[in-house]
Design a protein around this motif. Structure first.
Motif, short mmCIF file in Angstrom:
data_model
loop_
_atom_site.label_atom_id
_atom_site.label_comp_id
_atom_site.label_asym_id
_atom_site.label_seq_id
_atom_site.Cartn_x
_atom_site.Cartn_y
_atom_site.Cartn_z
N PHE A 349 0.80 -1.23 0.00
CA PHE A 349 0.00 0.00 0.00
C PHE A 349 0.84 1.28 0.00
O PHE A 349 0.29 2.38 0.10
CB PHE A 349 -0.97 -0.02 1.19
CG PHE A 349 -1.98 -1.13 1.10
CD1 PHE A 349 -2.95 -1.13 0.10
CD2 PHE A 349 -1.96 -2.20 2.00
CE1 PHE A 349 -3.87 -2.17 0.01
CE2 PHE A 349 -2.89 -3.24 1.91
CZ PHE A 349 -3.84 -3.22 0.91
N GLY A 350 2.15 1.12 -0.08
CA GLY A 350 3.02 2.28 -0.28
C GLY A 350 3.14 3.25 0.89
O GLY A 350 3.49 4.41 0.70
N LEU A 351 2.84 2.80 2.10
CA LEU A 351 3.04 3.70 3.25
C LEU A 351 4.54 3.82 3.52
O LEU A 351 5.27 2.83 3.49
CB LEU A 351 2.34 3.14 4.50
CG LEU A 351 0.96 3.74 4.81
CD1 LEU A 351 -0.04 3.22 3.80
CD2 LEU A 351 0.54 3.38 6.23
N SER A 352 4.96 5.03 3.81
CA SER A 352 6.39 5.21 4.10
C SER A 352 6.72 4.64 5.48
O SER A 352 5.83 4.48 6.33
CB SER A 352 6.74 6.70 4.08
OG SER A 352 6.13 7.33 5.19
N LEU A 353 8.01 4.36 5.67
CA LEU A 353 8.43 3.84 6.98
C LEU A 353 8.10 4.85 8.08
O LEU A 353 7.70 4.49 9.18
CB LEU A 353 9.94 3.55 6.97
CG LEU A 353 10.40 2.51 5.94
CD1 LEU A 353 11.91 2.26 6.06
CD2 LEU A 353 9.64 1.20 6.10
N ARG A 354 8.27 6.11 7.75
CA ARG A 354 7.97 7.18 8.71
C ARG A 354 6.49 7.14 9.11
O ARG A 354 6.15 7.20 10.30
CB ARG A 354 8.35 8.54 8.06
CG ARG A 354 7.83 9.78 8.73
CD ARG A 354 8.44 10.08 10.10
NE ARG A 354 9.90 10.01 10.15
CZ ARG A 354 10.59 9.58 11.22
NH1 ARG A 354 9.95 9.18 12.30
NH2 ARG A 354 11.89 9.53 11.20
N ALA A 355 5.61 7.00 8.10
CA ALA A 355 4.17 6.99 8.37
C ALA A 355 3.81 5.80 9.26
O ALA A 355 3.02 5.93 10.21
CB ALA A 355 3.38 6.92 7.07
#
Ligand SMILES: Nc1ncnc2c1ncn2[C@@H]1O[C@H](COP(=O)(O)OP(=O)(O)O)[C@@H](O)[C@H]1O
Ligand SMILES: [Mg+2]
Length: 376
Positions: A349-355
């Protein structure tokens, strides 16, 4: 033979049980008391009098005769419902077509419920041996594990309305009237075939502050115990409690069955999640969710999934993605399955590591290490 009498009599005890039954039936019939008619018939079923040519056929015929469930007009009219003193409204909640769908329980618990239903469906088989189906069950377990839903399920399966009484609410009112209210509800349930759910049953065990209250509470408990002991009605009585340990063991013993509802195991959580999910969710991910939600009740899981369903529609986002983000921000779980979910959110789902780190309330390196572990 019965001799002609010019004066009415109240009790008639001739030596002949057939004569006694006829007289008692006539009396109950004139009074319009179906429960007394059933009582006399049940006595005859249990002890078929001598001289009846075919005892088995007699039992079946009699049993069928009293098994007719009167239409729901009685319930629908609302008039005959037991009312609160002062006409504030009906004491009970009536569900004429209870819906128990979606119930997921551990097999052992489900088997108990199945047997309650089976006993009712095969009651003529039991009647042949002079037996009646069990008539009461005490359901206990933490909140949100499906005690109320299971009551709806049983009612639906045996094709009876569900009549619910919240004991905590009734007892919070002036105790002098709650005693009578409870009696009214029991009388109603005896004369109208239904599944009667006495919810918050442990409210009976809660200590009251006043001595006179304690006395009245004891009387109410006694009324219930006596009713449980000689319940002749076709209605099924369910008591539900979140705190079985508060109940006097003497009360528990009066029920035909005591059914403990545990929190769902891994398998049940998996089934629940798969069943409630309103959008596609990867099978391996369902298992991962089931693993990290140990300790959640079905009610918690249902709420989580429903909230995700609404959000996925409102924000036009894939259901699984919303569900997973909800989940990682709600549960502080650790372990491999949590890592699987992080990895999925990142790769699929392309969530960033930060998110992900923000949602889960952990540091950025924690997330990147976890994802690297999974990818290895
Ligand atoms: N065993 C279960 N299977 C499926 N859904 C459940 C189950 N237990 C609870 N739920 C969900 O949670 C809601 C509330 O559960 P409820 O039956 O009121 O729990 P309880 O009476 O044990 O507190 C139900 O309406 C249902 O949506
Ligand atoms: Mg409940």
């Amino acid at each position: 033979m019965v001799s002609m009498r010019s004066t009415p009599f109240d009790s008639f005890h001739p030596g002949d049980p057939v004569e006694a039954a006829l007289v008692n039936l006539a009396r109950a019939g004139v009074k319009g008391s179906p429960s007394n008619v059933r009582k006399v018939a049940n006595q005859l079923i249990r002890r078929v009098p001598e001289g009846i040519s075919d005892a088995e056929a007699f039992r079946i015929a009699l049993h069928d005769a009293i098994s007719v469930v009167p239409g729901n007009e009685l319930l629908m009219s609302g008039e005959s419902l037991p009312m609160e003193a002062g006409g504030a409204g009906p004491l009970v909640d009536v569900d004429l077509s209870p819906d128990g769908s979606g119930l997921v329980l551990p097999p052992k618990v489900q088997a108990e419920l199945d047997e309650i239903v089976l006993e009712r469906k095969r009651d003529s088989l039991l009647a042949l041996r002079g037996m009646t189906p069990s008539h009461s069950a005490l359901l206990s377990g933490p909140p949100g594990v499906g005690k109320t839903l299971a009551s709806r399920w049983v009612a639906e399966q045996v094709d009876l309305p569900l009549v619910s009484l919240d004991l905590a609410a009734v007892l919070s009112s002036y105790l002098g009237t709650s005693g009578r209210n409870i009696r009214d509800v029991l009388d109603f349930a005896k004369s109208t075939p239904c599944v009667l759910l006495l919810d918050e049953f442990d409210a009976l065990a809660k200590a009251r502050d006043d001595d006179s209250d304690v006395g009245e509470l004891k009387r109410i408990v006694n009324v219930l115990l006596v009713e449980l002991d000689r319940w002749e009605s076709r209605s099924f009585l369910i008591a539900a409690t979140n705190h079985a340990q508060l109940l006097d063991p003497a009360i528990g013993r009066r029920f035909d069955r005591i059914i403990n509802f545990p929190l769902p195991g891994l398998r049940e959580r998996e089934l629940l999640i798969a069943d409630k999910a309103t959008g596609a969710v990867d099978t391996a991910i369902i298992l991962a969710i089931a693993e990290i939600t140990e300790g959640s009740s079905p009610s918690d899981l249902t709420r989580l999934i429903e909230r995700a369903g609404r959000r996925s529609i409102l924000y036009e986002a894939p259901f699984e993605r919303v569900l997973l983000t909800e989940l990682i921000s709600a549960s502080p779980a650790s372990g491999k399955k949590r890592d699987v979910i992080w990895e999925r959110l990142h790769r699929e789902f392309g969530l960033s590591l930060r998110a992900i780190a923000d949602l889960a309330g952990v540091s950025h390196p924690t997330v990147s290490q976890a994802i690297r572990r999974i990818e290895k």
